[in-house]
Design a protein around this motif. Structure first.
Motif, PDB file in Angstrom:
ATOM      1  N   PRO A  42       0.815  -1.214   0.000  1.00  0.00           N
ATOM      2  CA  PRO A  42       0.000   0.000   0.000  1.00  0.00           C
ATOM      3  C   PRO A  42       0.852   1.270   0.000  1.00  0.00           C
ATOM      4  O   PRO A  42       0.306   2.369  -0.035  1.00  0.00           O
ATOM      5  N   ASP A  43       2.155   1.129   0.030  1.00  0.00           N
ATOM      6  CA  ASP A  43       3.064   2.278   0.071  1.00  0.00           C
ATOM      7  C   ASP A  43       3.265   2.820  -1.339  1.00  0.00           C
ATOM      8  O   ASP A  43       4.301   2.598  -1.969  1.00  0.00           O
ATOM      9  N   THR A  44       2.256   3.516  -1.822  1.00  0.00           N
ATOM     10  CA  THR A  44       2.261   4.026  -3.189  1.00  0.00           C
ATOM     11  C   THR A  44       1.880   5.491  -3.213  1.00  0.00           C
ATOM     12  O   THR A  44       1.374   6.032  -2.231  1.00  0.00           O
ATOM     13  N   GLN A  45       2.121   6.098  -4.366  1.00  0.00           N
ATOM     14  CA  GLN A  45       1.750   7.493  -4.585  1.00  0.00           C
ATOM     15  C   GLN A  45       1.160   7.628  -5.980  1.00  0.00           C
ATOM     16  O   GLN A  45       1.607   6.947  -6.911  1.00  0.00           O
ATOM     17  N   LEU A  46       0.181   8.507  -6.113  1.00  0.00           N
ATOM     18  CA  LEU A  46      -0.321   8.869  -7.430  1.00  0.00           C
ATOM     19  C   LEU A  46       0.521  10.034  -7.925  1.00  0.00           C
ATOM     20  O   LEU A  46       0.602  11.065  -7.257  1.00  0.00           O
ATOM     21  N   VAL A  47       1.179   9.866  -9.063  1.00  0.00           N
ATOM     22  CA  VAL A  47       2.048  10.905  -9.604  1.00  0.00           C
ATOM     23  C   VAL A  47       1.712  11.140 -11.072  1.00  0.00           C
ATOM     24  O   VAL A  47       1.198  10.253 -11.750  1.00  0.00           O
ATOM     25  N   GLU A  49       3.030  11.656 -14.740  1.00  0.00           N
ATOM     26  CA  GLU A  49       4.183  11.425 -15.607  1.00  0.00           C
ATOM     27  C   GLU A  49       3.744  11.619 -17.036  1.00  0.00           C
ATOM     28  O   GLU A  49       2.843  10.937 -17.508  1.00  0.00           O
ATOM     29  N   ARG A  50       4.378  12.579 -17.692  1.00  0.00           N
ATOM     30  CA  ARG A  50       4.104  12.884 -19.096  1.00  0.00           C
ATOM     31  C   ARG A  50       2.624  13.116 -19.360  1.00  0.00           C
ATOM     32  O   ARG A  50       2.051  12.623 -20.320  1.00  0.00           O
ATOM     33  N   GLY A  51       1.984  13.817 -18.437  1.00  0.00           N
ATOM     34  CA  GLY A  51       0.588  14.198 -18.627  1.00  0.00           C
ATOM     35  C   GLY A  51      -0.433  13.145 -18.239  1.00  0.00           C
ATOM     36  O   GLY A  51      -1.617  13.339 -18.455  1.00  0.00           O
ATOM     37  N   THR A  52      -0.006  12.038 -17.678  1.00  0.00           N
ATOM     38  CA  THR A  52      -0.946  11.017 -17.241  1.00  0.00           C
ATOM     39  C   THR A  52      -0.657  10.621 -15.803  1.00  0.00           C
ATOM     40  O   THR A  52       0.478  10.706 -15.345  1.00  0.00           O
ATOM     41  N   THR A  53      -1.676  10.213 -15.086  1.00  0.00           N
ATOM     42  CA  THR A  53      -1.506   9.822 -13.688  1.00  0.00           C
ATOM     43  C   THR A  53      -1.169   8.341 -13.619  1.00  0.00           C
ATOM     44  O   THR A  53      -1.832   7.516 -14.255  1.00  0.00           O
ATOM     45  N   VAL A  54      -0.133   8.027 -12.861  1.00  0.00           N
ATOM     46  CA  VAL A  54       0.286   6.638 -12.665  1.00  0.00           C
ATOM     47  C   VAL A  54       0.466   6.381 -11.170  1.00  0.00           C
ATOM     48  O   VAL A  54       0.583   7.309 -10.372  1.00  0.00           O
ATOM     49  N   LEU A  55       0.524   5.109 -10.824  1.00  0.00           N
ATOM     50  CA  LEU A  55       0.735   4.689  -9.447  1.00  0.00           C
ATOM     51  C   LEU A  55       2.192   4.261  -9.315  1.00  0.00           C
ATOM     52  O   LEU A  55       2.631   3.342  -9.999  1.00  0.00           O
ATOM     53  N   VAL A  69      -3.215   3.830 -13.937  1.00  0.00           N
ATOM     54  CA  VAL A  69      -4.455   3.793 -13.175  1.00  0.00           C
ATOM     55  C   VAL A  69      -5.584   4.223 -14.102  1.00  0.00           C
ATOM     56  O   VAL A  69      -5.362   4.938 -15.077  1.00  0.00           O
ATOM     57  N   PRO A  70      -6.810   3.790 -13.828  1.00  0.00           N
ATOM     58  CA  PRO A  70      -7.936   4.185 -14.671  1.00  0.00           C
ATOM     59  C   PRO A  70      -8.184   5.698 -14.601  1.00  0.00           C
ATOM     60  O   PRO A  70      -7.884   6.334 -13.597  1.00  0.00           O
ATOM     61  N   GLU A  71      -8.720   6.235 -15.667  1.00  0.00           N
ATOM     62  CA  GLU A  71      -9.094   7.653 -15.699  1.00  0.00           C
ATOM     63  C   GLU A  71     -10.351   7.852 -14.860  1.00  0.00           C
ATOM     64  O   GLU A  71     -11.225   7.000 -14.816  1.00  0.00           O
TER      65      GLU A  71
END
Length: 135
Positions: free
Chosen positions: A108-113, A115-121, A132-134
């Motif tokens: 569970p030690d994650t962050q939403l960041v 990257e290049r205009g899209t959100t990733v975990l 991650v889903p939009e």
């Protein structure tokens, strides 16, 4: 004595380690009806535990439940319509699977960041990056 024997012996001598629960537990939603609305009383505690922004979680829940919602002045989530606790818990479980736990190591030690205009975990434990889903 080989490694497996040593490991078995260690676990026998320390059953509290073997029986320890999961490190990451999400509080169950405390839900109650209020008029024609459903109020999630411990919404603040849940999004704090997930380490996610309340607005992000709220947008997901609105989509998953198909309703409008708002966060009131006491930090509770208020949904338009009647929803059972199980339905909100299922939506929360889906959110945790999509936006909190790592798809590689299940940490569970994650962050939403972004990257290049899209959100990733991004996982702080193993370094994996997953889409991650939009919302």
């Amino acid at each position: 004595m080989d490694y497996e024997d040593q490991l078995d012996r260690a676990l026998e001598r320390s059953p509290d380690i073997a029986d320890a629960g999961e490190r990451f537990e999400v509080p169950d939603p405390e839900v109650r009806a209020e008029g024609n609305s459903t109020v999630w009383e411990n919404f603040g505690a849940v999004h704090d535990r997930l380490a996610r922004e309340p607005d992000h979680l709220m947008r997901f829940l609105q989509s998953a439940l198909g309703t409008s919602a708002a966060i009131d002045d006491r930090g509770r989530a208020r949904f338009t319509g009647a929803f059972k606790q199980r339905r909100i818990a299922d939506a929360l479980e889906s959110y945790v699977g999509d936006f909190v736990t790592c798809s590689e190591c299940h940490s569970p030690d994650t962050q939403l960041v972004d990257e290049r205009g899209t959100t990733v975990l991004r996982c702080d434990a193993c370094g994996a990056i997953s889409p991650v889903p939009e919302l």
